[in-house]
Design a protein around this motif. Structure first.
Motif, PDB file in Angstrom:
ATOM      1  N   GLY B  33      67.389 -41.420  63.639  1.00 21.10           N
ATOM      2  CA  GLY B  33      66.099 -41.391  62.952  1.00 21.10           C
ATOM      3  C   GLY B  33      66.177 -41.278  61.437  1.00 21.10           C
ATOM      4  O   GLY B  33      65.159 -41.135  60.767  1.00 21.10           O
ATOM      5  N   HIS B  34      67.393 -41.378  60.871  1.00 24.90           N
ATOM      6  CA  HIS B  34      67.504 -41.125  59.440  1.00 24.90           C
ATOM      7  C   HIS B  34      67.171 -42.330  58.567  1.00 24.90           C
ATOM      8  O   HIS B  34      67.106 -42.207  57.338  1.00 24.90           O
ATOM      9  N   LEU B  75      75.332 -44.140  69.526  1.00 25.46           N
ATOM     10  CA  LEU B  75      74.769 -42.860  69.109  1.00 25.46           C
ATOM     11  C   LEU B  75      75.815 -41.899  68.540  1.00 25.46           C
ATOM     12  O   LEU B  75      75.491 -40.752  68.235  1.00 25.46           O
ATOM     13  N   ALA B  76      77.058 -42.347  68.410  1.00 24.35           N
ATOM     14  CA  ALA B  76      78.052 -41.493  67.751  1.00 24.35           C
ATOM     15  C   ALA B  76      77.574 -41.249  66.326  1.00 24.35           C
ATOM     16  O   ALA B  76      77.221 -42.197  65.614  1.00 24.35           O
ATOM     17  N   THR B  77      77.551 -39.997  65.905  1.00 25.26           N
ATOM     18  CA  THR B  77      77.070 -39.702  64.551  1.00 25.26           C
ATOM     19  C   THR B  77      78.195 -39.956  63.554  1.00 25.26           C
ATOM     20  O   THR B  77      79.369 -40.003  63.907  1.00 25.26           O
ATOM     21  N   ALA B  98      82.580 -43.096  57.234  1.00 24.11           N
ATOM     22  CA  ALA B  98      81.640 -42.212  57.944  1.00 24.11           C
ATOM     23  C   ALA B  98      81.540 -40.869  57.233  1.00 24.11           C
ATOM     24  O   ALA B  98      80.464 -40.275  57.158  1.00 24.11           O
ATOM     25  N   GLY B  99      82.666 -40.409  56.668  1.00 18.78           N
ATOM     26  CA  GLY B  99      82.674 -39.131  55.959  1.00 18.78           C
ATOM     27  C   GLY B  99      82.007 -39.187  54.601  1.00 18.78           C
ATOM     28  O   GLY B  99      81.787 -38.157  53.971  1.00 18.78           O
ATOM     29  N   GLU B 100      81.687 -40.392  54.151  1.00 17.25           N
ATOM     30  CA  GLU B 100      81.042 -40.569  52.843  1.00 17.25           C
ATOM     31  C   GLU B 100      79.557 -40.915  52.952  1.00 17.25           C
ATOM     32  O   GLU B 100      78.885 -41.092  51.937  1.00 17.25           O
ATOM     33  N   VAL B 101      79.050 -41.046  54.169  1.00 17.15           N
ATOM     34  CA  VAL B 101      77.639 -41.405  54.331  1.00 17.15           C
ATOM     35  C   VAL B 101      76.772 -40.240  53.858  1.00 17.15           C
ATOM     36  O   VAL B 101      77.018 -39.087  54.229  1.00 17.15           O
ATOM     37  N   GLY B 102      75.770 -40.539  53.069  1.00 15.83           N
ATOM     38  CA  GLY B 102      74.720 -39.566  52.703  1.00 15.83           C
ATOM     39  C   GLY B 102      75.262 -38.202  52.332  1.00 15.83           C
ATOM     40  O   GLY B 102      75.985 -38.050  51.356  1.00 15.83           O
ATOM     41  N   ARG B 109      73.321 -36.135  61.936  1.00 19.22           N
ATOM     42  CA  ARG B 109      72.376 -36.776  62.866  1.00 19.22           C
ATOM     43  C   ARG B 109      72.379 -38.302  62.800  1.00 19.22           C
ATOM     44  O   ARG B 109      72.080 -38.959  63.790  1.00 19.22           O
ATOM     45  N   GLY B 110      72.690 -38.855  61.648  1.00 17.89           N
ATOM     46  CA  GLY B 110      72.678 -40.315  61.519  1.00 17.89           C
ATOM     47  C   GLY B 110      73.773 -40.931  62.382  1.00 17.89           C
ATOM     48  O   GLY B 110      74.838 -40.351  62.554  1.00 17.89           O
ATOM     49  N   THR B 111      73.504 -42.116  62.915  1.00 17.40           N
ATOM     50  CA  THR B 111      74.432 -42.744  63.861  1.00 17.40           C
ATOM     51  C   THR B 111      74.935 -44.087  63.346  1.00 17.40           C
ATOM     52  O   THR B 111      74.268 -44.747  62.549  1.00 17.40           O
TER      53      THR B 111
END
Lengths: 170, 289
Positions: B33-34, B75-77, B98-102, B109-111
């Protein structure tokens, strides 16, 4: 159409009928009257609304309350145990990690999730961890100090518990 | 606050979810949902129905198949992916990205499925998805459909996914022997989105020659792309400093770069060469280790 959700918040189970449009932060503040969790921006940026959802620091403005059905939530009201402040709360007080206090609940919850996974972080790691929490007063310096101080206290407490556990071994 | 009313469903299987999505009213699928919830708050998305995938257990998994394919559930975050031991060991560029997202909360929560379905041009994970030649497995009314990453990203918020399809998983072929990967990112200082994000995946032979180089770039053009000229330039070299600089210099060749307040097109194209160099260097280091 209303949905019945059951959410455990700070150890208490609540069942409420809610509309799907209700955000988790609105559920906490307006339905359960737990106003320690703040709404800063309502755009997923400031992190003032951060709570733990099943142990993960989550922006409660960016999750529907219906999505929390069955979840365990911890808010700032749930950090102290039996009147004793959580080490992160003591450290924010000691290090003057807040001025107006609006961002503080979110920052403390983020720190709790972070320190759970990184017991002795560097300052750079602390700063990376709080990128999703905005503070407009402090300049962050004392917040970083507070999180570092809390991590030291939590390590000490953990090693103390380990020592006691070792001593009671037969 | 979300003012536009919608009905909410949380089906137990992806088949049910596909069926609900196909019912004709304006339905949207929600994962973390992000991307979607902020759009709904702004009124830019006003779905009549939300179909939440969270009860579909298989979509949360990260697993390795018998042939070595690493399968990441939609759905893996970002957090799950960044910390997964197999992903870190085999798909380091994806773990980096993935470790740099947002930020910490967004990663919680983001997938990956949501990121690929939304296809923001500045999202991180499309770059490693391209560089590892992953396959996006979608489910639709006619069953499953595999879409190669190279055919998937069409433009900003545009993909090869049909309106009645749902991403089930992203399938990463097992990288060959001495492969290293890395992601280097210039993040927008306020939003954390990639102004430039480069994923490099390099396989070297026993004599140190580059056997295969794959470079995925996010944040720069309307859609994430493969820097094929840079890949060709690096392949067959010994990946010395000169070869890396020459290859990285070609990472934005032939690209129409985006221009906005954060970076002009010209500056973005410059950033690509800098971050391509860093990503390639790191990938080579890891391949040699």
């Amino acid at each position: 159409m209303g949905h019945t959700v059951t959410v455990t918040v700070n150890g208490t189970s609540y069942s409420r009928e809610i509309e799907p449009t209700l955000l988790l932060v609105e559920f906490l503040r307006e339905t359960l009257a737990l106003t320690g969790t703040h709404v800063g921006c309502d755009t997923s940026q400031c992190g003032a609304c951060t709570v733990l959802v099943d142990g993960r620091a989550t922006k409660a403005c960016t999750m529907l309350a219906v999505q929390a059905d069955g979840a365990t939530v911890v808010t700032v009201e749930g950090l102290a145990k039996n009147g004793d402040l959580h080490p992160i709360q003591r450290a924010f007080a000691k290090e003057h990690g807040l001025q107006c206090g609006f961002c503080t609940p979110g920052l403390m919850i983020t720190a709790v999730d972070f320190l759970e996974r990184n017991a002795s972080p560097s300052d750079a790691e602390i700063r990376h961890a709080i990128e999703g929490n905005l503070c407009r007063c402090t300049g962050y310096h004392n917040i970083v100090n507070a999180i570092r101080t809390a991590s030291a206290e939590m390590r000490q407490a953990a090693s103390g518990e380990a020592k006691i556990a070792a001593e009671v071994q037969p | 606050m979300i003012t536009h009313p919608f009905t909410y469903q949380a089906p137990a299987t992806i088949e049910e979810a596909v069926q609900q999505l196909g019912k004709g009213d304006d339905a949207k699928v929600i994962a973390g949902g992000h991307s979607l919830l902020p759009l709904m708050k702004l009124g830019l998305a006003q779905p009549e129905t939300l179909i939440d995938l969270r009860h579909i257990a298989s979509l949360h998994q990260i697993r390795t198949e018998a042939d070595g394919t690493i399968v990441i559930g939609a759905l893996a975050t970002h957090r799950d992916i960044a910390h997964d031991k197999t992903v870190r060991a085999k798909l380091a560029a994806l773990a980096d990205a993935a470790g740099e997202v947002g930020d910490l909360q967004v990663r919680a929560r983001g997938t990956i499925g949501g990121s690929l379905a939304h296809a923001d041009s500045a999202a991180d994970e499309p770059a490693p998805t391209l560089a590892y030649d992953a396959t996006i497995r979608a489910m639709g009314p006619a069953g499953r459909r595999d879409i190669a990453a190279r055919d998937y990203f069409k433009g900003t918020f545009e993909t090869a996914l049909a309106a009645n399809e749902i991403i089930a998983e992203i399938r990463f072929p097992a990288p060959a022997g001495r492969t290293g990967g890395a992601y280097a990112k210039f993040a927008h200082p306020a939003s954390g989105f990639a102004v430039t994000g480069v994923a490099a995946v390099v396989t070297i032979k026993s004599d140190g020659t580059v056997e295969r180089a794959a470079i995925g770039v996010a944040g720069v053009a309307a859609a994430a792309y493969r820097a094929t000229e840079a890949e060709r330039a690096l392949t067959g070299t010994k990946a010395d400093a000169k070869a890396i600089v020459e290859a990285a210099a070609k990472a934005a060749n032939g690209i129409t770069a985006l221009s906005d307040l954060a970076a002009s097109a010209e500056y973005r194209k410059h950033l690509v060469t800098v971050y391509a160099k860093r990503a390639i260097e790191r990938a080579i280091q890891r391949a040699r280790a």
